[in-house]
Design an enzyme around this catalytic site. Structure first.
Site, PDB file in Angstrom:
ATOM      1  N   MET A   1      10.973  -6.631   4.398  1.00  0.00           N
ATOM      2  CA  MET A   1      11.121  -7.337   5.672  1.00  0.00           C
ATOM      3  C   MET A   1      12.528  -7.868   5.941  1.00  0.00           C
ATOM      4  O   MET A   1      12.733  -8.576   6.921  1.00  0.00           O
ATOM      5  CB  MET A   1      10.114  -8.506   5.732  1.00  0.00           C
ATOM      6  CG  MET A   1       8.671  -8.069   5.627  1.00  0.00           C
ATOM      7  SD  MET A   1       8.208  -6.905   6.924  1.00  0.00           S
ATOM      8  CE  MET A   1       7.940  -8.057   8.241  1.00  0.00           C
TER       9      MET A   1
ATOM     10  N   THR B   1       0.830  -1.215   0.000  1.00  0.00           N
ATOM     11  CA  THR B   1       0.000   0.000   0.000  1.00  0.00           C
ATOM     12  C   THR B   1       0.862   1.262   0.000  1.00  0.00           C
ATOM     13  O   THR B   1       0.473   2.280  -0.577  1.00  0.00           O
ATOM     14  CB  THR B   1      -0.974   0.045   1.193  1.00  0.00           C
ATOM     15  OG1 THR B   1      -0.240   0.078   2.412  1.00  0.00           O
ATOM     16  CG2 THR B   1      -1.927  -1.134   1.181  1.00  0.00           C
ATOM     17  N   ASN B   2       2.022   1.188   0.622  1.00  0.00           N
ATOM     18  CA  ASN B   2       2.931   2.342   0.575  1.00  0.00           C
ATOM     19  C   ASN B   2       3.518   2.522  -0.824  1.00  0.00           C
ATOM     20  O   ASN B   2       3.689   3.648  -1.287  1.00  0.00           O
ATOM     21  CB  ASN B   2       4.042   2.206   1.622  1.00  0.00           C
ATOM     22  CG  ASN B   2       3.557   2.603   3.003  1.00  0.00           C
ATOM     23  OD1 ASN B   2       3.385   3.780   3.287  1.00  0.00           O
ATOM     24  ND2 ASN B   2       3.286   1.614   3.844  1.00  0.00           N
TER      25      ASN B   2
ATOM     26  N   GLU C   1       1.393   7.308   7.103  1.00  0.00           N
ATOM     27  CA  GLU C   1       2.364   6.674   6.207  1.00  0.00           C
ATOM     28  C   GLU C   1       2.205   7.091   4.750  1.00  0.00           C
ATOM     29  O   GLU C   1       3.174   7.450   4.078  1.00  0.00           O
ATOM     30  CB  GLU C   1       2.244   5.146   6.297  1.00  0.00           C
ATOM     31  CG  GLU C   1       2.627   4.598   7.651  1.00  0.00           C
ATOM     32  CD  GLU C   1       2.634   3.081   7.674  1.00  0.00           C
ATOM     33  OE1 GLU C   1       3.154   2.459   6.751  1.00  0.00           O
ATOM     34  OE2 GLU C   1       2.091   2.511   8.638  1.00  0.00           O
TER      35      GLU C   1
ATOM     36  N   GLU D   1      23.180   1.313   9.472  1.00  0.00           N
ATOM     37  CA  GLU D   1      23.393  -0.068   9.931  1.00  0.00           C
ATOM     38  C   GLU D   1      22.565  -0.426  11.167  1.00  0.00           C
ATOM     39  O   GLU D   1      22.452  -1.584  11.520  1.00  0.00           O
ATOM     40  CB  GLU D   1      24.893  -0.318  10.176  1.00  0.00           C
ATOM     41  CG  GLU D   1      25.514   0.428  11.332  1.00  0.00           C
ATOM     42  CD  GLU D   1      25.746   1.917  11.069  1.00  0.00           C
ATOM     43  OE1 GLU D   1      25.450   2.403   9.968  1.00  0.00           O
ATOM     44  OE2 GLU D   1      26.215   2.595  11.998  1.00  0.00           O
TER      45      GLU D   1
ATOM     46  N   GLU E   1      -3.341   5.475   6.865  1.00  0.00           N
ATOM     47  CA  GLU E   1      -4.148   6.513   6.174  1.00  0.00           C
ATOM     48  C   GLU E   1      -3.739   7.924   6.576  1.00  0.00           C
ATOM     49  O   GLU E   1      -3.664   8.816   5.737  1.00  0.00           O
ATOM     50  CB  GLU E   1      -5.635   6.324   6.503  1.00  0.00           C
ATOM     51  CG  GLU E   1      -6.255   5.149   5.785  1.00  0.00           C
ATOM     52  CD  GLU E   1      -7.692   4.896   6.209  1.00  0.00           C
ATOM     53  OE1 GLU E   1      -8.312   4.006   5.622  1.00  0.00           O
ATOM     54  OE2 GLU E   1      -8.196   5.567   7.138  1.00  0.00           O
TER      55      GLU E   1
ATOM     56  N   ILE F   1      16.536  -7.165   6.859  1.00  0.00           N
ATOM     57  CA  ILE F   1      17.455  -6.147   7.390  1.00  0.00           C
ATOM     58  C   ILE F   1      18.695  -6.112   6.497  1.00  0.00           C
ATOM     59  O   ILE F   1      19.214  -7.155   6.086  1.00  0.00           O
ATOM     60  CB  ILE F   1      17.804  -6.460   8.859  1.00  0.00           C
ATOM     61  CG1 ILE F   1      16.545  -6.188   9.719  1.00  0.00           C
ATOM     62  CG2 ILE F   1      18.976  -5.613   9.355  1.00  0.00           C
ATOM     63  CD1 ILE F   1      16.708  -6.465  11.182  1.00  0.00           C
TER      64      ILE F   1
ATOM     65  N   HIS G   1       8.490   3.675   8.987  1.00  0.00           N
ATOM     66  CA  HIS G   1       8.237   2.828  10.153  1.00  0.00           C
ATOM     67  C   HIS G   1       6.944   3.314  10.827  1.00  0.00           C
ATOM     68  O   HIS G   1       6.779   4.525  11.039  1.00  0.00           O
ATOM     69  CB  HIS G   1       9.410   2.904  11.140  1.00  0.00           C
ATOM     70  CG  HIS G   1       9.206   2.017  12.320  1.00  0.00           C
ATOM     71  ND1 HIS G   1       9.389   0.651  12.260  1.00  0.00           N
ATOM     72  CD2 HIS G   1       8.792   2.292  13.582  1.00  0.00           C
ATOM     73  CE1 HIS G   1       9.094   0.128  13.439  1.00  0.00           C
ATOM     74  NE2 HIS G   1       8.736   1.092  14.259  1.00  0.00           N
TER      75      HIS G   1
HETATM   76  C1  GRF Z   1       3.809  -0.555   6.741  1.00  0.00           C
HETATM   77  O1  GRF Z   1       3.109  -0.495   7.946  1.00  0.00           O
HETATM   78  C2  GRF Z   1       5.157   0.080   6.903  1.00  0.00           C
HETATM   79  O2  GRF Z   1       5.174   1.114   7.807  1.00  0.00           O
HETATM   80  C3  GRF Z   1       5.975  -1.068   7.413  1.00  0.00           C
HETATM   81  O3  GRF Z   1       5.483  -2.198   6.756  1.00  0.00           O
HETATM   82  C4  GRF Z   1       4.137  -1.989   6.351  1.00  0.00           C
HETATM   83  C5  GRF Z   1       4.058  -2.231   4.881  1.00  0.00           C
HETATM   84  O4  GRF Z   1       2.749  -2.180   4.364  1.00  0.00           O
HETATM   85  N1  GRF Z   1       7.373  -0.793   7.253  1.00  0.00           N
HETATM   86  P1  GRF Z   1       2.512  -2.135   2.810  1.00  0.00           P
HETATM   87  O5  GRF Z   1       3.170  -3.365   2.191  1.00  0.00           O
HETATM   88  O6  GRF Z   1       3.101  -0.873   2.267  1.00  0.00           O
HETATM   89  O7  GRF Z   1       1.019  -2.177   2.638  1.00  0.00           O
END
Ligand code: GRF
Length: 208
Positions: free
Chosen positions: A93, A16-17, A183, A150, A180, A95, A112
């Site tokens: 996901m 979604t981002n 982010e 890092e 909403e 690091i 975040h």
């Molecule tokens: C979001 O909550 C972002 O802040 C976090 O991971 C989530 C990703 O959501 N880092 P999406 O895949 O963008 O819907």
């Protein structure tokens, strides 16, 4: 300004981002950068569909258990192939090690879903962040966009936005409100800011 900063967005999930970034670029809110590549470590990430639906090139680079250096070398190769100058972590996901982040100083940003330094760091991701905020009983949470170094969630803060916690919130309800109200607004804004700075400097960290 010479040309637009070439951006790669790293994803692992729903995206979604990523969608907010694509929509902002289409709406003319991101003008200094162009999303030219979406990289996922998961073959089935819905974010890949979003990229394809918008004509953006995709790459899937999976990480084998225990692997780091080879994984990062494959990432670096695809970034170089595509002339990438800036990376946006949007729900990625994995690091990244110091060996990787040091090659991209102030060229990687992350979103975040809390007000850093609260509810962040290793192991604090996804719904866990909101569970922890509710368990602690804070009345305000939010989102943070920061440069990536890092230290997980430890890089310089670019933007933050507060979001109120309401009676009866569940982690899922709160997660949605933070997306909403914070982010999806902050990430495109930060993308434009950093892309503009890179374009104006005219340097070329993407080809290290
Ligand atoms: C979001 O909550 C972002 O802040 C976090 O991971 C989530 C990703 O959501 N880092 P999406 O895949 O963008 O819907």
């Amino acid at each position: 300004m010479d040309s637009k900063t070439k951006i790669a967005v790293f994803v692992s999930g729903g995206g979604t981002n990523l969608q907010a970034l694509i929509d902002a670029e289409k709406a003319g809110k991101i003008t200094s950068g162009e999303i030219v590549l979406v990289v996922s470590d998961k073959e089935d990430a819905y974010a890949l569909e979003r990229a394809k639906n918008n004509g953006i090139k995709t790459a899937v680079i999976t990480k084998k258990k225990g692997e780091q250096e080879d994984f990062e070398n494959r990432l670096l190769a695809v970034l170089a192939e595509n002339g990438i100058q800036m990376i946006i972590l949007a729900g990625f996901m994995c690091i990244l090690s110091a060996a990787f982040t040091s090659k991209w100083p102030k060229r990687i940003i992350n979103i975040h879903p809390s007000l850093i330094p609260s509810f962040c760091g290793k192991g604090c991701y996804g719904l866990h962040v909101h569970e922890k905020a509710l368990a602690y009983g804070v009345k305000v949470t939010g989102a943070t966009v920061h440069f990536v170094n890092e230290i997980p969630d430890g890089g310089e803060i670019i933007f933050q936005k507060a979001v109120e916690i309401e009676d009866g919130d569940t982690p899922e309800i709160l997660q949605r409100r933070v997306m909403e109200q914070a982010e999806w607004i902050l990430l495109p804004r930060a993308a434009e800011k950093v892309a503009k700075e890179i374009a104006e400097k005219g340097d070329n960290y993407g080809h290290l």
